[in-house]
Design an enzyme around this catalytic site. Structure first.
Site, PDB file in Angstrom:
ATOM      1  N   SER A 185       0.826  -1.205   0.000  1.00 60.06           N
ATOM      2  CA  SER A 185       0.000   0.000   0.000  1.00 60.06           C
ATOM      3  C   SER A 185       0.856   1.249   0.000  1.00 60.06           C
ATOM      4  O   SER A 185       1.939   1.280   0.605  1.00 60.06           O
ATOM      5  CB  SER A 185      -0.904   0.023   1.235  1.00 60.06           C
ATOM      6  OG  SER A 185      -1.592   1.252   1.336  1.00 60.06           O
TER       7      SER A 185
ATOM      8  N   TYR B 163      -2.965   0.441   9.632  1.00 62.87           N
ATOM      9  CA  TYR B 163      -3.043  -0.278   8.364  1.00 62.87           C
ATOM     10  C   TYR B 163      -1.748  -0.126   7.579  1.00 62.87           C
ATOM     11  O   TYR B 163      -1.149  -1.114   7.132  1.00 62.87           O
ATOM     12  CB  TYR B 163      -4.229   0.242   7.546  1.00 62.87           C
ATOM     13  CG  TYR B 163      -4.151  -0.109   6.083  1.00 62.87           C
ATOM     14  CD1 TYR B 163      -4.318  -1.417   5.655  1.00 62.87           C
ATOM     15  CD2 TYR B 163      -3.894   0.873   5.124  1.00 62.87           C
ATOM     16  CE1 TYR B 163      -4.223  -1.749   4.306  1.00 62.87           C
ATOM     17  CE2 TYR B 163      -3.804   0.559   3.779  1.00 62.87           C
ATOM     18  CZ  TYR B 163      -3.967  -0.752   3.373  1.00 62.87           C
ATOM     19  OH  TYR B 163      -3.865  -1.076   2.043  1.00 62.87           O
TER      20      TYR B 163
ATOM     21  N   LYS C 169     -17.549  -1.200  -0.042  1.00 63.43           N
ATOM     22  CA  LYS C 169     -16.450  -0.759   0.818  1.00 63.43           C
ATOM     23  C   LYS C 169     -16.867   0.263   1.872  1.00 63.43           C
ATOM     24  O   LYS C 169     -16.055   0.658   2.704  1.00 63.43           O
ATOM     25  CB  LYS C 169     -15.306  -0.186  -0.027  1.00 63.43           C
ATOM     26  CG  LYS C 169     -14.506  -1.252  -0.750  1.00 63.43           C
ATOM     27  CD  LYS C 169     -13.387  -0.657  -1.591  1.00 63.43           C
ATOM     28  CE  LYS C 169     -12.324   0.040  -0.775  1.00 63.43           C
ATOM     29  NZ  LYS C 169     -11.530  -0.906   0.050  1.00 63.43           N
TER      30      LYS C 169
END
Length: 327
Positions: free
Chosen positions: A120, A146, A183
């Site tokens: 990411s 995250y 999402k």
């Protein structure tokens, strides 16, 4: 790409994963094990127009993997993760994003097969050190759990003496496009903006809390999910390349440009309302991202990436305006 390839695709009912599944199907690949955690969500809708061998819940998958059931697999494409940048349960992030990915790595290493996994751009943190995938990743400081969980696995992977035959970590920037409908708050501003436009005739954006950026001038590298799938296809077809690579467009475009493209796609003039940014986001908000794409270009990737005008137009006209058509 061999159409008799046996694929394990984790996160295969999710946003990016289901688009990858579509790409595989379009290339004649159907012997696919889809791993996900659909539960009581509507993510199953992303599978309706796809072809695959079986679906396995993520909690059942690792025991099945260890049993030898999938020893004839040719490649694992690991898109499954907890991708919420606001998730506060770090133990959950660690289990899903670090330990689960290690299991994929160890299996592929033992079988000497490729592993393509989702890293990411959140690993870059506030961007103080830039967004260059050629840099020493140990210098990066993610802003949320995250991003840190993705950083931890990237760091771990680079320390391994034993590796899969190919290992590719993809640092996705701001991905948008069809199949992100489940999402929730983590869906793109294109999705939320389109819904706001239909309901109220206007789209809301956060005001800037940084004097260097005007309201709406906050910048992101917005990359269309169909372009992301093309990058993954390239690595499947080029197993000689391994490493950690950015997946963006190499452009920084503003949120105002992004949501204006939503209006233009349906023939309307932009109507944007700027609202206060929530207090809990202000200290962790990125004002600028732009992927350095030289590393991917250096290995021969030549496809062009859509800018927001082209990508948003395709998304709005061919998917959102057609009752959120699944890709």
């Amino acid at each position: 790409m061999k159409n008799n390839m046996k694929v394990i695709l984790t996160g295969g009912a999710g946003f990016i994963g289901s688009c990858v599944l579509r790409m595989l199907n379009d290339n004649g690949i159907e012997d696919i094990v889809v791993v996900d955690n659909i539960g009581s969500t509507n993510k199953w809708m992303n599978l309706v127009n796809k072809r695959y061998r079986k679906y396995v819940n993520k909690d059942r998958f690792l025991p099945e993997l260890a049993s030898g059931e999938y020893d004839d697999t040719d490649i694992i494409i690991h898109m499954g993760a907890c991708s919420s940048t606001t998730e506060l349960n770090f133990d959950y992030l660690w289990l899903n994003n670090v330990e689960y990915t290690k299991a994929m790595w160890n299996f592929c290493t033992k079988r000497n097969i490729p592993l393509i996994y989702a890293s990411s751009a959140a690993t870059y943190g506030d961007g103080e050190n830039g967004f260059d995938d050629k840099m020493n990743i140990n210098e990066l400081r993610p802003l949320n759990g995250y991003g840190y969980s993705k950083q931890v696995f990237d760091q771990w992977s680079l320390k391994q003496d034993k590796t899969p035959s190919q290992y590719v970590g993809l640092k996705f920037f701001n991905v948008y496009g069809p199949n992100e409908y489940c999402k929730g708050s983590m869906a793109s501003m294109v999705f939320h903006g389109y819904n706001q436009m239909v309901e109220t005739g206007k789209i809301k954006l956060f005001k800037s809390c940084n004097p260097k950026y005007a309201d709406g001038a906050q910048e992101r590298d917005f990359v269309y999910v169909k372009d992301v799938c093309n990058v993954i296809k390239y690595f499947i077809e080029h197993p000689e390349y391994s490493g950690i690579y950015n997946v963006g467009t190499g452009r920084a475009q503003t949120f105002e440009e992004l949501v204006s493209a939503v209006f233009y796609a349906v023939g309307k003039e932009p109507n944007i309302e700027f609202i206060e940014m929530p207090e809990h986001l202000r200290g962790k908000y990125q004002y600028h991202t732009k992927a350095e794409m030289g590393k991917l270009r250096d290995i021969g990737y030549t496809d062009e990436f859509m800018d927001v005008d082209a990508g948003v137009k395709d998304y709005v006209i061919n998917h959102l305006a057609k009752n959120k058509m699944v890709y």
